[in-house]
Design a protein around this motif. Sequence first.
Motif, PDB file in Angstrom:
ATOM      1  N   ARG A 159       0.512  -1.376  -0.151  1.00 35.43           N
ATOM      2  CA  ARG A 159      -0.166   0.238   0.000  1.00 35.43           C
ATOM      3  C   ARG A 159       1.311   1.808   0.184  1.00 35.43           C
ATOM      4  O   ARG A 159       0.897   2.195   1.183  1.00 35.43           O
ATOM      5  CB  ARG A 159      -1.067  -0.162   1.075  1.00 35.43           C
ATOM      6  CG  ARG A 159      -2.233   1.114   0.718  1.00 35.43           C
ATOM      7  CD  ARG A 159      -2.756   1.066   2.479  1.00 35.43           C
ATOM      8  NE  ARG A 159      -3.486   2.267   2.035  1.00 35.43           N
ATOM      9  CZ  ARG A 159      -4.417   2.514   3.173  1.00 35.43           C
ATOM     10  NH1 ARG A 159      -5.512   1.785   3.159  1.00 35.43           N
ATOM     11  NH2 ARG A 159      -5.373   3.580   2.716  1.00 35.43           N
ATOM     12  N   THR A 164       4.976  -0.477  -6.314  1.00 33.46           N
ATOM     13  CA  THR A 164       3.575  -0.262  -7.092  1.00 33.46           C
ATOM     14  C   THR A 164       3.158  -0.044  -7.944  1.00 33.46           C
ATOM     15  O   THR A 164       3.191  -0.259  -9.400  1.00 33.46           O
ATOM     16  CB  THR A 164       2.745   0.225  -6.148  1.00 33.46           C
ATOM     17  OG1 THR A 164       2.803  -0.260  -4.692  1.00 33.46           O
ATOM     18  CG2 THR A 164       1.450  -0.405  -6.998  1.00 33.46           C
ATOM     19  N   ARG A 200      -7.058  -3.673  -9.737  1.00 34.93           N
ATOM     20  CA  ARG A 200      -7.719  -3.295  -8.490  1.00 34.93           C
ATOM     21  C   ARG A 200      -8.347  -4.510  -7.896  1.00 34.93           C
ATOM     22  O   ARG A 200      -8.559  -4.871  -6.414  1.00 34.93           O
ATOM     23  CB  ARG A 200      -8.148  -2.442  -8.181  1.00 34.93           C
ATOM     24  CG  ARG A 200      -8.807  -1.367  -7.141  1.00 34.93           C
ATOM     25  CD  ARG A 200      -9.133  -0.345  -7.499  1.00 34.93           C
ATOM     26  NE  ARG A 200      -8.952   0.742  -5.621  1.00 34.93           N
ATOM     27  CZ  ARG A 200      -9.356   1.946  -5.778  1.00 34.93           C
ATOM     28  NH1 ARG A 200      -9.007   2.472  -6.400  1.00 34.93           N
ATOM     29  NH2 ARG A 200      -9.623   2.341  -4.456  1.00 34.93           N
ATOM     30  N   TRP A 205      -3.902  -4.906  -0.487  1.00 38.63           N
ATOM     31  CA  TRP A 205      -2.687  -3.987   0.274  1.00 38.63           C
ATOM     32  C   TRP A 205      -2.096  -4.712   1.934  1.00 38.63           C
ATOM     33  O   TRP A 205      -2.825  -5.512   2.063  1.00 38.63           O
ATOM     34  CB  TRP A 205      -3.642  -2.635   0.375  1.00 38.63           C
ATOM     35  CG  TRP A 205      -4.432  -2.673  -1.468  1.00 38.63           C
ATOM     36  CD1 TRP A 205      -5.503  -2.317  -1.192  1.00 38.63           C
ATOM     37  CD2 TRP A 205      -3.825  -1.678  -2.205  1.00 38.63           C
ATOM     38  NE1 TRP A 205      -6.011  -2.021  -2.390  1.00 38.63           N
ATOM     39  CE2 TRP A 205      -4.505  -1.774  -3.379  1.00 38.63           C
ATOM     40  CE3 TRP A 205      -1.961  -1.771  -2.523  1.00 38.63           C
ATOM     41  CZ2 TRP A 205      -4.193  -1.536  -3.861  1.00 38.63           C
ATOM     42  CZ3 TRP A 205      -1.848  -1.163  -3.515  1.00 38.63           C
ATOM     43  CH2 TRP A 205      -3.431  -1.284  -5.055  1.00 38.63           C
ATOM     44  N   GLU A 207       1.043  -3.657   4.778  1.00 37.95           N
ATOM     45  CA  GLU A 207       1.365  -2.560   5.039  1.00 37.95           C
ATOM     46  C   GLU A 207       3.040  -2.835   5.445  1.00 37.95           C
ATOM     47  O   GLU A 207       3.586  -1.713   6.498  1.00 37.95           O
ATOM     48  CB  GLU A 207       0.472  -1.326   5.740  1.00 37.95           C
ATOM     49  CG  GLU A 207      -0.692  -1.264   5.195  1.00 37.95           C
ATOM     50  CD  GLU A 207      -1.310   0.130   6.237  1.00 37.95           C
ATOM     51  OE1 GLU A 207      -1.182   0.588   6.701  1.00 37.95           O
ATOM     52  OE2 GLU A 207      -3.225   0.017   6.036  1.00 37.95           O
ATOM     53  N   LEU A 340      -6.570   5.629  -4.507  1.00 44.30           N
ATOM     54  CA  LEU A 340      -7.615   4.339  -3.030  1.00 44.30           C
ATOM     55  C   LEU A 340      -8.628   5.028  -3.006  1.00 44.30           C
ATOM     56  O   LEU A 340      -9.228   4.228  -2.707  1.00 44.30           O
ATOM     57  CB  LEU A 340      -6.040   4.114  -2.490  1.00 44.30           C
ATOM     58  CG  LEU A 340      -5.076   3.070  -2.360  1.00 44.30           C
ATOM     59  CD1 LEU A 340      -4.629   3.015  -1.092  1.00 44.30           C
ATOM     60  CD2 LEU A 340      -5.501   1.369  -2.913  1.00 44.30           C
TER      61      LEU A 340
END
Length: 345
Positions: A159, A164, A200, A205, A207, A340
């Motif tokens: 994320r 990305t 998507r 996601w 972290e 997002l």
Amino acid sequence: MPHRRIYALLLAASGAAHAADLNVLSFGGANKAAQEIAYYQPFHRASGVGVYADDYDGHYYREIVAGRNTAPGGRWDVVEVSAPELARGCAEGRFEKLDWAAIAPRDAFLSGGTSECGAGIFTWSAVLAYNQKMLGKAPQGWADFWDTRRFPGKRAMNRSARYTLETALLADGVPASDVYPTLATDAGVKRAFRKLDALRPHIVWWESPAQPAQMLAFEQASMALGFSGRIARAARDWPQLKISWPGNINNVNYWAIPKGGDTALATRFIAFASQPENQATYSRYIDYGPTRKEAIAMLPTELAQRLPGSDANRQGALQLDSAFWAANGKVLEARFERWLSTGQR
């Protein structure tokens, strides 16, 4: 903050005097476990210095600069940072300039292994990792990562704009040499987000750097953007986890000394941790490559060949451009968060 370790117990129990404690902050998981064995424990034994070792998710500006500082006495003496955050922090005067005469000759490190404010800890790569059991066949690059028909399942991605956006452009056919010139334009950023739009619905996601391996192991995703050493370490317990090296994003992590820390003691620690034998020990516990040239020669050939810095794994790799992210990271991260939440490119 996650798990903590303090290496002063033996001296305290024996009543022996020891020097002031050193507060070290690094990335967690298998990385920190290897650092404890290769650096913290040996430094404590050699110096008598008590080491307070904590970990964080690697987002120095989000976690530390924003004020979430749990260091004893409110100070970190040594922190592990990524190349973009090192470049930004050094430019902003948040990190001390290193005394290289007290650490090691800079030419003893690999290219990119030293900077004005940072001493390279290890080389690593952001890679395409996958669960072989779920796929049955090996993906060969980021185009396959986007191909949910031939390779079904969720995709675990960081994320963050960093990594990305690069992988989105690589998947869209942009050569590695053109990725950062493309991202430097508004049209290029929009191109990356358009590519992400297509994937998507299939993205979960993460972290924390430990999460990609966990998501693959527990079949929450069939493929993941993850960090090479974490995946390789997890594969010891879950052999179905594999790495596809084409298109890997190569980088270096560094030790840095934040302003306000114990600079003299931090310099002693960095000099100790930068010794070739200690770096070689680290690489034996996690598949990240040494930054000291001598350390590489100390490793078994089979291990050296599977590290990010091997000739085979560097073929076709994209070198992370820390200067680009230092200059553009704040804007691109804000744009990523907007995408997002709203879908707006």
